[in-house]
Design a protein around this motif. Sequence first.
Motif, short mmCIF file in Angstrom:
data_model
loop_
_atom_site.label_atom_id
_atom_site.label_comp_id
_atom_site.label_asym_id
_atom_site.label_seq_id
_atom_site.Cartn_x
_atom_site.Cartn_y
_atom_site.Cartn_z
N UNK A 1 38.38 36.08 17.51
CA UNK A 1 39.27 35.27 18.33
C UNK A 1 39.05 35.61 19.80
N UNK A 2 38.95 34.57 20.63
CA UNK A 2 38.69 34.77 22.05
C UNK A 2 39.99 35.10 22.77
N UNK A 3 39.90 36.12 23.61
CA UNK A 3 41.07 36.54 24.40
C UNK A 3 40.59 36.89 25.79
N UNK A 4 41.27 36.34 26.80
CA UNK A 4 40.88 36.56 28.19
C UNK A 4 42.09 37.06 28.96
N UNK A 5 41.89 38.10 29.76
CA UNK A 5 42.99 38.65 30.56
C UNK A 5 42.49 38.90 31.97
N UNK A 6 43.08 38.21 32.93
CA UNK A 6 42.71 38.39 34.33
C UNK A 6 43.56 39.47 34.99
N UNK A 7 43.00 40.08 36.01
CA UNK A 7 43.73 41.04 36.83
C UNK A 7 43.07 41.09 38.20
N UNK A 8 43.74 41.75 39.13
CA UNK A 8 43.16 41.96 40.45
C UNK A 8 43.68 41.06 41.54
N UNK A 9 44.53 40.12 41.20
CA UNK A 9 45.10 39.27 42.23
C UNK A 9 46.06 40.05 43.12
N UNK A 10 46.49 39.39 44.19
CA UNK A 10 47.41 40.03 45.11
C UNK A 10 47.48 39.28 46.41
N UNK A 11 48.06 39.93 47.40
CA UNK A 11 48.20 39.33 48.73
C UNK A 11 47.24 40.00 49.69
N UNK A 12 46.61 39.20 50.52
CA UNK A 12 45.63 39.72 51.47
C UNK A 12 45.67 38.85 52.71
N UNK A 13 45.30 39.44 53.84
CA UNK A 13 45.23 38.66 55.07
C UNK A 13 43.92 37.90 55.14
#
Length: 123
Positions: A1-13
């Motif tokens: 079963x395919x599973x995808x998990x994103x990370x690393x987003x946030x706020x930046x100038x």
Amino acid sequence: QVHLVESGGGSVQAGGSLRLSCATSGVTYSDYCMGWFRQAPGKEREGVAQYQDRQGYLVYGTSVKDRFSVSLDTANNMMFLQMNSLTPEDTAMYYCAAHEGIYCRYWQDFEYWGQGTQVTVSS
């Protein structure tokens, strides 16, 4: 079963950089198209990058070309999106996606999606 998990987003100038990660499971990169897409409030989903390992196919969206780059860590089943020279127009929810097949182009081609990670760029 395919599973995808994103990370690393946030706020930046504006002018800053972020690197998004997508942890994948159930994906064989040679048999799947992989993609990054984004969607801002009130806007259509936009292709950021699509990659297919066996075909050597790598396409970037016009608005991110020369600023963003995709890479894979096949040993650890990770895909990355390095984003440089960010502008407020890059503010969006970013999604990792996979398609079981070696031909892909549009977000409608992808059947597996992560939950998304928010990127906010301030001026």
